[in-house]
Design a protein around this motif. Structure first.
Motif, short mmCIF file in Angstrom:
data_model
loop_
_atom_site.label_atom_id
_atom_site.label_comp_id
_atom_site.label_asym_id
_atom_site.label_seq_id
_atom_site.Cartn_x
_atom_site.Cartn_y
_atom_site.Cartn_z
N THR A 92 24.10 50.08 24.20
CA THR A 92 24.20 50.99 25.33
C THR A 92 24.86 52.27 24.89
O THR A 92 25.62 52.30 23.93
N SER A 93 24.58 53.34 25.64
CA SER A 93 25.11 54.64 25.26
C SER A 93 26.58 54.76 25.56
O SER A 93 27.27 55.56 24.97
N SER A 94 27.07 53.97 26.49
CA SER A 94 28.49 54.07 26.85
C SER A 94 28.92 52.82 27.58
O SER A 94 28.10 52.03 28.04
N THR A 95 30.20 52.60 27.67
CA THR A 95 30.77 51.46 28.38
C THR A 95 31.77 51.96 29.40
O THR A 95 32.60 52.81 29.08
N ARG A 96 31.70 51.42 30.59
CA ARG A 96 32.63 51.86 31.63
C ARG A 96 34.04 51.40 31.29
O ARG A 96 34.26 50.25 30.95
N LEU A 97 35.00 52.28 31.46
CA LEU A 97 36.39 51.94 31.22
C LEU A 97 36.90 51.01 32.30
O LEU A 97 37.55 50.00 32.01
N PHE A 98 36.60 51.30 33.56
CA PHE A 98 37.04 50.48 34.69
C PHE A 98 35.84 49.74 35.25
O PHE A 98 34.83 50.36 35.61
N GLN A 99 35.96 48.39 35.36
CA GLN A 99 34.85 47.56 35.77
C GLN A 99 35.32 46.48 36.74
O GLN A 99 36.45 46.02 36.66
N ASN A 100 34.40 46.08 37.62
CA ASN A 100 34.62 44.90 38.47
C ASN A 100 35.90 44.96 39.28
O ASN A 100 36.54 43.93 39.53
N PHE A 101 36.31 46.14 39.69
CA PHE A 101 37.47 46.24 40.56
C PHE A 101 37.04 45.95 42.00
O PHE A 101 35.99 46.42 42.46
N GLY A 102 37.84 45.16 42.70
CA GLY A 102 37.50 44.82 44.06
C GLY A 102 38.54 43.92 44.70
O GLY A 102 39.64 43.73 44.18
N VAL A 103 38.16 43.35 45.83
CA VAL A 103 39.07 42.51 46.60
C VAL A 103 38.29 41.31 47.14
O VAL A 103 37.11 41.41 47.45
N ASP A 104 38.96 40.16 47.20
CA ASP A 104 38.39 38.92 47.71
C ASP A 104 39.30 38.36 48.80
O ASP A 104 40.53 38.47 48.72
N PHE A 105 38.66 37.76 49.80
CA PHE A 105 39.39 37.18 50.93
C PHE A 105 39.04 35.69 51.03
O PHE A 105 37.87 35.32 50.96
N THR A 106 40.05 34.86 51.21
CA THR A 106 39.87 33.42 51.39
C THR A 106 40.59 32.98 52.66
O THR A 106 41.76 33.34 52.87
N TRP A 107 39.90 32.21 53.48
CA TRP A 107 40.47 31.73 54.74
C TRP A 107 40.17 30.25 54.89
O TRP A 107 39.02 29.82 54.77
N ILE A 108 41.21 29.44 55.12
CA ILE A 108 41.08 28.01 55.40
C ILE A 108 41.67 27.76 56.77
O ILE A 108 42.73 28.31 57.12
N THR A 109 40.98 26.95 57.56
CA THR A 109 41.33 26.71 58.96
C THR A 109 42.84 26.75 59.19
O THR A 109 43.58 25.94 58.63
N PRO A 110 43.32 27.67 60.03
CA PRO A 110 44.77 27.87 60.19
C PRO A 110 45.43 26.91 61.16
O PRO A 110 46.16 27.32 62.07
N LYS A 111 45.17 25.62 61.00
CA LYS A 111 45.85 24.63 61.82
C LYS A 111 47.16 24.23 61.16
O LYS A 111 47.28 24.26 59.94
N SER A 112 48.13 23.86 61.95
CA SER A 112 49.43 23.47 61.43
C SER A 112 49.85 22.14 62.03
O SER A 112 49.86 21.98 63.24
N GLY A 113 50.16 21.18 61.17
CA GLY A 113 50.61 19.87 61.60
C GLY A 113 51.22 19.15 60.43
O GLY A 113 51.43 19.72 59.36
N VAL A 114 51.52 17.85 60.60
CA VAL A 114 52.12 17.07 59.52
C VAL A 114 51.19 17.03 58.31
O VAL A 114 51.63 17.11 57.17
N LYS A 115 49.86 16.91 58.55
CA LYS A 115 48.89 16.87 57.47
C LYS A 115 47.89 18.02 57.56
O LYS A 115 46.77 17.92 57.06
N GLN A 116 48.30 19.12 58.15
CA GLN A 116 47.42 20.27 58.30
C GLN A 116 48.13 21.52 57.82
O GLN A 116 49.32 21.73 58.09
#
Length: 351
Positions: free
Chosen positions: A84-108
């Motif tokens: 390739t003629s060139s390579t990007r200095l900064f690559q694959n920059f981004g943000v990811d979000f993860t959400w798991i059911t927000p229940k709260s209990g003894v086993k939650q």
């Protein structure tokens, strides 16, 4: 005279637009986005299973040139990809979000995670094809639960790490394709930041080697250093089977994946997939009972989703699934606190 000046400006602007477009299109992302490692996300930088671009050549065949002869001084390319003629200095920059059911209990227990990461490429040994990647990462985890007299989790924990990744090749005379290595080492601070100790520093890393066995099958084997309380090291690997341009079967432990790429879809480079993942992470937490010590969150995940990319190298994904066999694992006599399964959503983008 005015008409001549007008035509001159139109020609300049039009020519600049064409050149700019061609230049932008000629700068590829050196490393593809990929599935997650424990505590990461689908398009995070931690990727022990990133597939090399070319899986089409057999093990004991003389390969044809992978690119036009005019692009290689000798008429054939010595590596799996075109220069390739060139390579990007900064690559694959981004943000990811993860959400798991927000229940709260003894086993939650619920979780919401924001994970930011990216790659900075530095050519090594004069090569821009496989640069050394500097990979900064920062993530925040917000926890809800569990509600128990003897087990608890911090309301929030943090990941701050810096990794080095290199994917060199080694061509042996007896093979027509090169051995491809994936080497990653990182150091990070994983804590609730109420109290930081030597146990807050972790070194998640991996080392893998892969090789084309046939025109459609690639083997990959290696070791994954998790640096957690429950598990320190995972042997991992398997095979990747790509029977055609639409299907890919990554039969890999512990993160398998099946991908289907529709033909003639409305979106550019759209893929549908199902995948499994060993997820979670480890942090030092100041507990109500027992004080400050390392604590794991571990789970297994089954996800269904789709991802896409566009002509400007931007990518995104969206997936739904379930997290099961969940647990908090304490580095003290309490051991494990089992948690109920939870519905899960992940999404993100990078450029």
């Amino acid at each position: 005279m005015k008409r001549a000046k007008y035509l001159l400006w139109v020609a300049i602007i039009g020519g600049w637009t064409v050149v700019w477009g061609q230049t932008y299109e000629s700068v590829p992302a050196t490393m593809p986005p990929a599935p997650s490692a424990p505590g990461g996300s689908t398009y995070g930088i931690q990727d022990p299973y990133a597939m090399p671009a070319d899986t089409s050549r057999p093990l004991f065949d003389t390969p044809a040139s992978a690119c036009p002869a005019a692009s290689c001084p000798t008429g054939s390319c010595p590596t799996n990809s075109c220069p390739t003629s060139s390579t990007r200095l900064f690559q694959n920059f981004g943000v990811d979000f993860t959400w798991i059911t927000p229940k709260s209990g003894v086993k939650q227990m619920g979780l919401f995670r924001i994970d930011t990461s990216g790659d900075i490429a530095f050519p090594v040994f004069g090569s821009t094809e496989r640069p050394l990647m500097l990979e900064p990462r920062f993530a925040i985890n917000w926890w809800n639960g569990p509600k128990s007299d003897w087990s608890d989790m911090a309301s929030s924990t943090f990941d701050a790490s810096l990794g080095l990744r290199w994917m060199p090749q080694l061509q042996l005379n007896c093979f027509s394709t090169a051995l491809e290595f994936d080497l990653f080492f990182s150091v990070g601070l994983y804590s609730d930041f109420k109290k930081v100790s030597s146990h807050s520093f972790r070194f998640p890393s991996w080392a893998y080697v892969s090789l084309d066995l046939t025109k459609t099958i690639k083997a990959k084997i290696g070791v994954w250093y998790l640096d957690r309380v429950r598990y320190k090291i995972f042997p991992s690997g398997g095979v990747v089977w790509s029977p055609n341009n639409q299907w890919e079967f990554q039969i890999l432990f512990p993160n398998p994946r099946v991908t289907y790429r529709p033909v003639g879809g409305g979106l550019r480079d759209l893929s549908l997939y199902a995948r499994g993942e060993y997820g979670g992470g480890s942090w030092t937490v100041d507990h109500v009972y027992g004080g400050d010590f390392r604590t794991d969150y571990n789970d297994y995940r089954i996800m269904f989703g789709f991802d896409w990319s566009n002509r400007y190298k931007a990518t995104g994904y969206f997936e739904l699934g379930i997290a099961f066999a969940r647990e908090l694992y304490f580095d003290d006599p309490r051991g494990a606190q089992k948690l109920d399964a939870g519905f899960m959503l992940e999404t993100g983008f990078r450029f």
